[in-house]
Design an enzyme around this catalytic site. Structure first.
Site, PDB file in Angstrom:
ATOM      1  N   CYS A   2       0.850  -1.188   0.000  1.00  0.00           N
ATOM      2  CA  CYS A   2       0.000   0.000   0.000  1.00  0.00           C
ATOM      3  C   CYS A   2       0.895   1.251   0.000  1.00  0.00           C
ATOM      4  CB  CYS A   2      -0.947   0.099   1.190  1.00  0.00           C
ATOM      5  SG  CYS A   2      -2.100  -1.254   1.298  1.00  0.00           S
ATOM      6  N   ARG A  27       3.725  -0.265  -4.933  1.00  0.00           N
ATOM      7  CA  ARG A  27       3.481  -0.806  -3.595  1.00  0.00           C
ATOM      8  C   ARG A  27       2.171  -1.576  -3.506  1.00  0.00           C
ATOM      9  NH1 ARG A  27       6.839   1.589   0.055  1.00  0.00           N
ATOM     10  NH2 ARG A  27       5.505   0.935   1.762  1.00  0.00           N
ATOM     11  N   TRP A  74      -2.659  -2.717  -1.643  1.00  0.00           N
ATOM     12  CA  TRP A  74      -2.340  -4.129  -1.830  1.00  0.00           C
ATOM     13  C   TRP A  74      -3.174  -4.859  -0.781  1.00  0.00           C
ATOM     14  CZ3 TRP A  74      -0.147  -8.309   0.847  1.00  0.00           C
ATOM     15  CH2 TRP A  74       0.217  -9.391   0.040  1.00  0.00           C
ATOM     16  N   ASN A 100      -1.322   2.327   5.593  1.00  0.00           N
ATOM     17  CA  ASN A 100      -0.454   1.264   5.076  1.00  0.00           C
ATOM     18  C   ASN A 100       0.013   0.456   6.283  1.00  0.00           C
ATOM     19  OD1 ASN A 100       1.568  -0.310   3.879  1.00  0.00           O
ATOM     20  ND2 ASN A 100       3.081   1.326   4.071  1.00  0.00           N
ATOM     21  N   GLY A 101      -0.221  -0.854   6.257  1.00  0.00           N
ATOM     22  CA  GLY A 101       0.181  -1.709   7.384  1.00  0.00           C
ATOM     23  C   GLY A 101      -0.963  -2.629   7.769  1.00  0.00           C
ATOM     24  N   GLU A 481      17.482 -17.356  -8.463  1.00  0.00           N
ATOM     25  CA  GLU A 481      17.036 -15.995  -8.761  1.00  0.00           C
ATOM     26  C   GLU A 481      16.403 -15.938 -10.165  1.00  0.00           C
ATOM     27  OE1 GLU A 481      16.259 -13.491  -7.328  1.00  0.00           O
ATOM     28  OE2 GLU A 481      16.359 -11.841  -8.745  1.00  0.00           O
ATOM     29  N   LYS A 485      12.529 -14.797 -10.931  1.00  0.00           N
ATOM     30  CA  LYS A 485      12.206 -13.701 -11.863  1.00  0.00           C
ATOM     31  C   LYS A 485      11.176 -14.168 -12.868  1.00  0.00           C
ATOM     32  CE  LYS A 485      13.290 -11.013 -10.347  1.00  0.00           C
ATOM     33  NZ  LYS A 485      14.015 -10.644  -9.177  1.00  0.00           N
ATOM     34  N   GLU A 488       7.636 -14.768 -11.285  1.00  0.00           N
ATOM     35  CA  GLU A 488       6.900 -13.612 -10.782  1.00  0.00           C
ATOM     36  C   GLU A 488       6.402 -12.685 -11.874  1.00  0.00           C
ATOM     37  OE1 GLU A 488       9.010 -11.041  -8.027  1.00  0.00           O
ATOM     38  OE2 GLU A 488      10.883 -11.361  -9.078  1.00  0.00           O
ATOM     39  N   HIS A 504      17.755 -37.179  -7.884  1.00  0.00           N
ATOM     40  CA  HIS A 504      17.119 -37.620  -6.642  1.00  0.00           C
ATOM     41  C   HIS A 504      15.630 -37.305  -6.652  1.00  0.00           C
ATOM     42  CE1 HIS A 504      20.995 -38.634  -4.978  1.00  0.00           C
ATOM     43  NE2 HIS A 504      21.443 -37.507  -5.489  1.00  0.00           N
ATOM     44  N   LYS A 603       5.854  -4.313  -4.056  1.00  0.00           N
ATOM     45  CA  LYS A 603       7.298  -4.143  -3.978  1.00  0.00           C
ATOM     46  C   LYS A 603       7.831  -4.316  -2.559  1.00  0.00           C
ATOM     47  CE  LYS A 603      11.248  -2.735  -5.736  1.00  0.00           C
ATOM     48  NZ  LYS A 603      11.900  -3.826  -6.462  1.00  0.00           N
TER      49      LYS A 603
HETATM   50  C1  F6R Z   1      11.523 -10.279  -6.216  1.00  0.00           C
HETATM   51  C2  F6R Z   1      11.479  -9.301  -5.160  1.00  0.00           C
HETATM   52  C3  F6R Z   1      11.185  -9.771  -3.777  1.00  0.00           C
HETATM   53  C4  F6R Z   1      12.022  -8.978  -2.765  1.00  0.00           C
HETATM   54  C5  F6R Z   1      11.620  -9.371  -1.344  1.00  0.00           C
HETATM   55  C6  F6R Z   1      12.465  -8.661  -0.310  1.00  0.00           C
HETATM   56  O1  F6R Z   1      11.846  -9.712  -7.444  1.00  0.00           O
HETATM   57  O2  F6R Z   1      11.660  -8.135  -5.385  1.00  0.00           O
HETATM   58  O3  F6R Z   1      11.386 -11.128  -3.654  1.00  0.00           O
HETATM   59  O4  F6R Z   1      13.368  -9.258  -2.995  1.00  0.00           O
HETATM   60  O5  F6R Z   1      10.274  -9.035  -1.135  1.00  0.00           O
HETATM   61  O6  F6R Z   1      12.331  -7.281  -0.396  1.00  0.00           O
HETATM   62  P1  F6R Z   1      13.383  -6.324   0.268  1.00  0.00           P
HETATM   63  O7  F6R Z   1      14.670  -6.524  -0.416  1.00  0.00           O
HETATM   64  O8  F6R Z   1      12.829  -4.948   0.077  1.00  0.00           O
HETATM   65  O9  F6R Z   1      13.452  -6.713   1.711  1.00  0.00           O
END
Ligand code: F6R
Length: 608
Positions: A2, A27, A74, A100-101, A481, A485, A488, A504, A603
């Site tokens: 949010c 957000r 969100w 937000n929260g 990673e 990517k 997501e 395995h 985010k």
């Molecule tokens: C994936 C992504 C998330 C963040 C995770 C941690 O692309 O961005 O997996 O890496 O939510 O976020 P931070 O780094 O802000 O603690």
């Protein structure tokens, strides 16, 4: 999760709130809304879906007024819907709130308020806030917000307006980010700096439980005991362009291309030939480093993947045992921590709830904490003992790319710093590694030149339901990673496996035409990786290989290959992740996905 904004000044609030929300949409984008005061009454407009829906509604029926609050959501409590959208108001419509929260005790508060005759319209936790403020309101909005906040448990950054005091915004934060923007005769609140950057570069960074009152005459900060606080103005040095697309289709593509610079900036003044690694914000002494008997690296998502690389390099270079943990798991497993433990938390936003909780857990056991974060003044930066800022600049796309790269660089810097202090590497070895590191920006730039090959590979493979990533050692860390990517932003199911683990179990998933991306940058594991690739090609998989230039022999085993400029294999993740990011990006674009705002994601995950 949010985003909230607030504006008080002389201009039309509606335009400024929408513009601010557009910078915060990363957000959350389940709904958006604004509440604006005009002629001593509050007008609310809100609706489900992207900000564009709200913008359209405001075009059809503009809201006038030069004071207001806004929200992009969100969803946590209550599905995305018009009624669950913020702002939420009291029944008389005299108080409106954006939040937000999560208010963790909202059920209790809701029952209590219901028993006092309050009626609720939404399923949200937030709706208790305007009712609580209404309950305590006795002619002083700040006082009522303070009393309401004293009853609220959980995390919150809230902005409050009232038609009874139509020239004021009251705001407070606890465990959710909020800044105050200081313009000329105009003031702002926002969850993040980019939301105010077109209007001012001067901001106050708020601490937990600090209250703010914004009027047209200025901004006052208060403690929860109503004592006024003096705060230094923080001047933002990066410019507004850093948070704009700058000619790229999406933020993600722009941020992928910014990586060579982000890598360079993160090394600047820290990694220099002929000089020891210097870390200004890290005060840990040589003796304290020698005393460490264990390091925990704790983080979430992409940052966790950077931590996995961190484990390899710190153990290899500094010979200190490292455990890497997912923050949400770490805190509930009663980890063994004492004053000889060092924790490194990695968080782009510096606000991730689980990472912050893990940091607090470590500190409560006397462990020292180093924070690696991209956001100055973020919660983890304030609560950690030492901070290593990544200089990625604002990362707007939800899927992390340049922040990951700089987190990797931070891991190398910390590993070299410890090695230097512990004497586990000779002067010559340190110099050699630094020399190689300093070449990474240029080599990362070369990796971006593979764009067309990757785009072609993506356009041939975007319709697959499953894609697998394989690697050994550091390549496995990057495979994880790459897989994250892809899933997501393209919604393709994908998994990363350690090459040796394949037989395995996971190999049962391989059938004719299955796409596998195999990373083979680790010289000492190259032959073993080639054998793993053969195991899947024999079963019909189509493989894209990633190897260093000079390892063209891989072509005998894979269907196509991408070659990376050679570097010390220890630094391979910095280069090998780039083609994987580009692959995910182009697959998502081919599928018509919104790459910057993938479904269900936000985010900054400020809730558990
Ligand atoms: C994936 C992504 C998330 C963040 C995770 C941690 O692309 O961005 O997996 O890496 O939510 O976020 P931070 O780094 O802000 O603690």
């Amino acid at each position: 999760m949010c985003g909230i904004v607030g504006y008080i000044g002389k201009k039309q609030a509606s335009d400024i709130l929408i513009e601010g929300l557009s910078k915060l949409e990363y957000r959350g984008y389940d709904s958006a809304g604004v509440a604006i005061i005009d002629n001593d009454s509050i007008n609310v407009m809100k609706c489900k879906g992207r900000l564009a829906n709200l913008e359209q509604k405001l075009k059809e029926a503009p809201l006038k007024g030069s004071l207001g609050i806004g929200h992009t959501r969100w969803a946590t409590h209550g599905e995305p819907s018009d009624v669950n959208s913020h702002p939420h108001s009291n029944e008389k419509g005299t108080i409106s709130v954006v939040h937000n929260g999560i208010i963790e005790n909202y059920i209790h508060l809701r029952e209590w308020l219901t028993s006092k005759g309050y009626n609720f319209k939404s399923e949200t936790d937030t709706e208790v806030i305007p009712h609580l403020i209404d309950y305590f309101y006795n002619g002083d909005l700040l006082d009522a917000v303070m009393k309401a906040a004293a009853k609220m448990e959980g995390s919150y950054a809230i902005g409050v307006i009232s038609s009874n005091e139509p020239d004021k915004i009251v705001a407070v934060r606890k465990d959710s980010p909020m800044i105050v923007g200081l313009g000329k005769d105009e003031y702002f609140i926002a969850s993040d700096i980019p939301a105010v950057l077109n209007h001012t570069r001067d901001v106050y960074l708020l601490n937990d439980k600090e209250f703010v009152v914004l009027t047209r005459d200025g901004v006052k900060l208060f403690t929860e005991d109503k004592e006024q606080i003096e705060r230094e103005v923080y001047h933002v040095t990066w410019n507004a362009d850093a948070a704009e697309k700058g000619g790229y289709e999406d933020f993600m593509l722009k941020e992928i291309h910014e990586q060579p610079k982000a890598i360079k900036d993160t090394m600047t003044s820290r990694v220099m030939m002929g000089k020891p690694i210097t870390l200004d914000d890290i005060k840990i002494t040589k003796q304290q480093i020698e005393n460490i008997n264990k390091i925990y690296i704790v983080a979430c998502g992409t940052a966790y993947h950077a931590g996995v690389v961190g484990k390899y390099v710190i153990e290899r270079l500094a010979r200190i045992p490292v455990e890497v943990d997912i923050a949400s798991e770490f805190r509930y497993r009663n980890p063994i921590i004492d004053e000889k433990t060092l924790m490194i938390v990695i968080s782009q936003s510096g606000e991730t709830a689980d990472t912050l909780a893990a940091l607090r857990e470590a500190k409560s056991h006397e462990a020292r904490v180093i924070a690696v974060t991209n956001v100055i003044g973020s919660s983890v930066s304030r609560e950690a003992d030492d901070v290593l800022y990544t200089w990625a600049g604002p990362e707007i796309a939800v899927a992390s790319t340049k922040a990951y790269e700089t987190q990797l660089i931070a891991m190398y810097i910390i590993a070299l710093f410890f090695a230097q202090n512990k004497g586990t590497l000779s002067e010559a070895e340190l110099e050699e590694l630094k020399k190689e590191m300093l070449k990474l920006p240029e080599k990362a730039q070369k990796c971006l030149n593979h764009k067309e090959v990757i785009q072609r590979f993506a356009s041939k493979n975007y319709m697959h339901k499953d894609i697998f990533f394989l690697g050994r050692g550091l390549d496995y860390a990057v495979a994880m990673e790459g897989s994250l990517k892809l899933k997501e932003i393209s919604y393709i199911h994908s998994e990363a496996y350690a090459g040796g683990e394949l037989k395995h179990g996971p190999i049962a998933l391989i059938e004719k035409g299955t796409v596998v991306i195999a990373l083979a940058t680790q010289d000492d594991l190259f032959e073993k990786m080639v054998s793993n690739v053969k195991e899947v090609t024999t079963r019909g998989a189509r493989v894209l290989g990633l190897a260093f230039e000079g390892k063209e022999s891989i072509e005998k085993t894979v269907d196509s290959a991408i070659y990376l400029p050679r570097t010390n294999p220890l630094f391979a993740p910095v280069l090998s992740v780039i083609p994987l990011q580009l692959f995910s990006y182009y697959v998502a674009v081919q599928k018509g996905c919104d790459v910057d705002k993938p479904r269900n994601l936000a985010k900054s995950v400020t809730v558990e």
